[in-house]
Design a protein around this motif. Structure first.
Motif, PDB file in Angstrom:
ATOM      1  N   GLY A 108     126.788 -66.378 -30.550  1.00 60.86           N
ATOM      2  CA  GLY A 108     126.785 -67.123 -31.801  1.00 60.86           C
ATOM      3  C   GLY A 108     127.747 -68.275 -31.907  1.00 60.86           C
ATOM      4  N   ARG A 109     128.346 -68.673 -30.799  1.00 60.40           N
ATOM      5  CA  ARG A 109     129.400 -69.696 -30.869  1.00 60.40           C
ATOM      6  C   ARG A 109     128.880 -71.068 -31.332  1.00 60.40           C
ATOM      7  N   PHE A 110     127.650 -71.415 -30.990  1.00 64.59           N
ATOM      8  CA  PHE A 110     127.108 -72.694 -31.456  1.00 64.59           C
ATOM      9  C   PHE A 110     126.940 -72.699 -32.970  1.00 64.59           C
ATOM     10  N   CYS A 111     126.412 -71.621 -33.509  1.00 63.43           N
ATOM     11  CA  CYS A 111     126.214 -71.541 -34.962  1.00 63.43           C
ATOM     12  C   CYS A 111     127.548 -71.601 -35.701  1.00 63.43           C
ATOM     13  N   PHE A 112     128.521 -70.868 -35.191  1.00 62.19           N
ATOM     14  CA  PHE A 112     129.836 -70.848 -35.827  1.00 62.19           C
ATOM     15  C   PHE A 112     130.452 -72.244 -35.826  1.00 62.19           C
ATOM     16  N   ILE A 124     121.032 -70.881 -37.861  1.00 62.72           N
ATOM     17  CA  ILE A 124     120.435 -69.586 -37.533  1.00 62.72           C
ATOM     18  C   ILE A 124     120.342 -69.464 -36.024  1.00 62.72           C
ATOM     19  N   GLY A 125     120.744 -68.307 -35.511  1.00 63.88           N
ATOM     20  CA  GLY A 125     120.634 -68.034 -34.093  1.00 63.88           C
ATOM     21  C   GLY A 125     119.586 -66.965 -33.835  1.00 63.88           C
ATOM     22  N   ILE A 126     118.749 -67.194 -32.833  1.00 64.29           N
ATOM     23  CA  ILE A 126     117.744 -66.217 -32.421  1.00 64.29           C
ATOM     24  C   ILE A 126     118.163 -65.649 -31.078  1.00 64.29           C
ATOM     25  N   GLU A 127     118.213 -64.324 -30.985  1.00 68.17           N
ATOM     26  CA  GLU A 127     118.702 -63.660 -29.772  1.00 68.17           C
ATOM     27  C   GLU A 127     117.928 -62.360 -29.555  1.00 68.17           C
ATOM     28  N   TYR A 128     117.621 -62.056 -28.300  1.00 66.05           N
ATOM     29  CA  TYR A 128     116.860 -60.847 -27.999  1.00 66.05           C
ATOM     30  C   TYR A 128     117.726 -59.590 -28.011  1.00 66.05           C
ATOM     31  N   THR A 137     127.080 -61.612 -35.638  1.00 68.94           N
ATOM     32  CA  THR A 137     127.231 -61.437 -37.080  1.00 68.94           C
ATOM     33  C   THR A 137     128.672 -61.076 -37.433  1.00 68.94           C
ATOM     34  N   GLU A 138     129.264 -60.198 -36.659  1.00 69.49           N
ATOM     35  CA  GLU A 138     130.655 -59.785 -36.901  1.00 69.49           C
ATOM     36  C   GLU A 138     131.614 -60.964 -36.748  1.00 69.49           C
ATOM     37  N   LEU A 139     131.432 -61.769 -35.705  1.00 68.33           N
ATOM     38  CA  LEU A 139     132.340 -62.882 -35.439  1.00 68.33           C
ATOM     39  C   LEU A 139     132.249 -63.974 -36.501  1.00 68.33           C
ATOM     40  N   ALA A 140     131.085 -64.131 -37.107  1.00 64.58           N
ATOM     41  CA  ALA A 140     130.884 -65.178 -38.113  1.00 64.58           C
ATOM     42  C   ALA A 140     130.718 -64.588 -39.506  1.00 64.58           C
ATOM     43  N   GLN A 141     131.292 -63.421 -39.754  1.00 61.05           N
ATOM     44  CA  GLN A 141     131.006 -62.656 -40.968  1.00 61.05           C
ATOM     45  C   GLN A 141     131.209 -63.442 -42.261  1.00 61.05           C
ATOM     46  N   ASN A 142     132.282 -64.238 -42.333  1.00 60.86           N
ATOM     47  CA  ASN A 142     132.543 -64.984 -43.566  1.00 60.86           C
ATOM     48  C   ASN A 142     131.389 -65.926 -43.904  1.00 60.86           C
ATOM     49  N   TYR A 143     130.910 -66.631 -42.911  1.00 60.72           N
ATOM     50  CA  TYR A 143     129.805 -67.567 -43.132  1.00 60.72           C
ATOM     51  C   TYR A 143     128.483 -66.837 -43.338  1.00 60.72           C
ATOM     52  N   VAL A 144     128.343 -65.682 -42.700  1.00 57.32           N
ATOM     53  CA  VAL A 144     127.157 -64.855 -42.926  1.00 57.32           C
ATOM     54  C   VAL A 144     127.117 -64.422 -44.388  1.00 57.32           C
ATOM     55  N   ASP A 145     128.264 -63.983 -44.904  1.00 55.01           N
ATOM     56  CA  ASP A 145     128.344 -63.552 -46.300  1.00 55.01           C
ATOM     57  C   ASP A 145     128.040 -64.699 -47.266  1.00 55.01           C
ATOM     58  N   GLN A 146     128.355 -65.927 -46.851  1.00 51.67           N
ATOM     59  CA  GLN A 146     128.086 -67.101 -47.687  1.00 51.67           C
ATOM     60  C   GLN A 146     126.634 -67.557 -47.595  1.00 51.67           C
ATOM     61  N   GLY A 147     125.876 -66.967 -46.675  1.00 53.67           N
ATOM     62  CA  GLY A 147     124.487 -67.349 -46.488  1.00 53.67           C
ATOM     63  C   GLY A 147     124.290 -68.602 -45.667  1.00 53.67           C
ATOM     64  N   ARG A 148     125.333 -69.067 -44.985  1.00 49.63           N
ATOM     65  CA  ARG A 148     125.222 -70.304 -44.203  1.00 49.63           C
ATOM     66  C   ARG A 148     124.907 -70.040 -42.731  1.00 49.63           C
ATOM     67  N   SER A 150     123.123 -67.000 -40.035  1.00 55.35           N
ATOM     68  CA  SER A 150     122.479 -65.704 -39.843  1.00 55.35           C
ATOM     69  C   SER A 150     121.970 -65.618 -38.412  1.00 55.35           C
ATOM     70  N   PHE A 151     121.783 -64.381 -37.961  1.00 53.16           N
ATOM     71  CA  PHE A 151     121.306 -64.133 -36.604  1.00 53.16           C
ATOM     72  C   PHE A 151     120.138 -63.157 -36.660  1.00 53.16           C
ATOM     73  N   LEU A 152     119.107 -63.471 -35.907  1.00 44.11           N
ATOM     74  CA  LEU A 152     117.898 -62.667 -35.908  1.00 44.11           C
ATOM     75  C   LEU A 152     117.602 -62.176 -34.503  1.00 44.11           C
ATOM     76  N   ARG A 153     117.155 -60.933 -34.414  1.00 46.01           N
ATOM     77  CA  ARG A 153     116.704 -60.409 -33.126  1.00 46.01           C
ATOM     78  C   ARG A 153     115.225 -60.737 -32.979  1.00 46.01           C
ATOM     79  N   ALA A 154     114.887 -61.405 -31.875  1.00 45.36           N
ATOM     80  CA  ALA A 154     113.495 -61.796 -31.664  1.00 45.36           C
ATOM     81  C   ALA A 154     113.234 -62.015 -30.181  1.00 45.36           C
ATOM     82  N   ASP A 155     112.015 -61.816 -29.791  1.00 47.20           N
ATOM     83  CA  ASP A 155     111.563 -62.061 -28.429  1.00 47.20           C
ATOM     84  C   ASP A 155     111.080 -63.507 -28.348  1.00 47.20           C
TER      85      ASP A 155
END
Length: 230
Positions: A108-112, A124-128, A137-148, A150-155
């Protein structure tokens, strides 16, 4: 599942003539920090970023790069150094009006960095790998909580059915795709390029996609930006 580690390529991809791809512009390389936004950051901010997202030693790390039993044909997990993350975002001229999609987001470093340092509206980051989605999500928790952020699991092989990837809200897309992955996603990448999205490609360029135009690139760093000419 035991991980299979494959180190970062010692040389960048070559074209059919055996030479490195020529680019429109080459950014000076070295150990200096990128310019503009990054140069204006508080040194403590940068230090905390480097601590939060450490660079990996391919010979010693315990995070897998290529994962046994998982199709990594599209986007192998080879973490980009924090310095290159900042350089890539500078090269694409990221700013407060941008919304970023990171395809194969790893930790998630690019999103952060996009939201924290460049003020992007959203990322938003997409990761398998579920472990990486949770860690991101843990590393960017503050921004995740702000809604700015998010990370999604996807193929990624199901990109045609992905409502996130097919959304028209993105202004910048970051990809780390193998040549096979880039070719398979050609229709999507060219479609996004044509509607004005700036595309950042890492390590593997997208020169095989004839519908794209490389506006700026650094072959030594392995960063290419594709932007439609006005």
């Amino acid at each position: 599942m035991s991980p299979l580690i494959c180190p970062l390529p010692s040389s960048l991809p070559e074209n059919s003539s055996g030479t490195t791809q020529d680019t429109t512009e080459t950014i000076p390389t070295g150990n200096s920090t990128p310019t503009s936004v990054v140069a204006s950051l508080d040194p403590d901010q940068l230090k905390q970023f480097y601590i939060r997202y450490p660079d990996y030693d391919e010979e010693q790390q315990d995070l897998p790069l290529w994962i046994e039993g998982v199709d990594t044909t599209y986007a192998p997990f080879i973490p980009t150094s924090t310095r290159r993350v900042l350089l890539a975002l500078e090269m694409v001229n990221l700013g407060p009006g941008d919304k970023v999609l990171d395809v194969g987001s790893g930790d998630g470093r690019f999103c952060f960095a996009a939201v924290s340092f460049f003020g992007a509206q959203k990322a938003i980051g997409i990761e398998y790998e579920l472990d990486l989605v949770e860690k991101s999500t843990e590393l960017a928790q503050n921004y995740v909580d702000q809604g700015r952020i998010s990370f999604l699991r996807a193929d990624l092989t199901n990109w045609r059915e992905s409502s996130t990837m097919q959304s028209k809200e993105w202004t910048v897309i970051v990809v780390f795709l193998s040549p096979e992955g880039g070719t398979d996603m050609e229709d999507w990448l060219v479609q996004e390029f044509e509607r004005g999205v700036r595309i950042v490609a890492l390590v593997f360029d997208l020169k095989q996609l004839k519908g794209l135009h490389c506006s700026v690139g650094d072959s030594q760093e392995g960063i290419w930006v594709y932007e439609k000419q006005q």
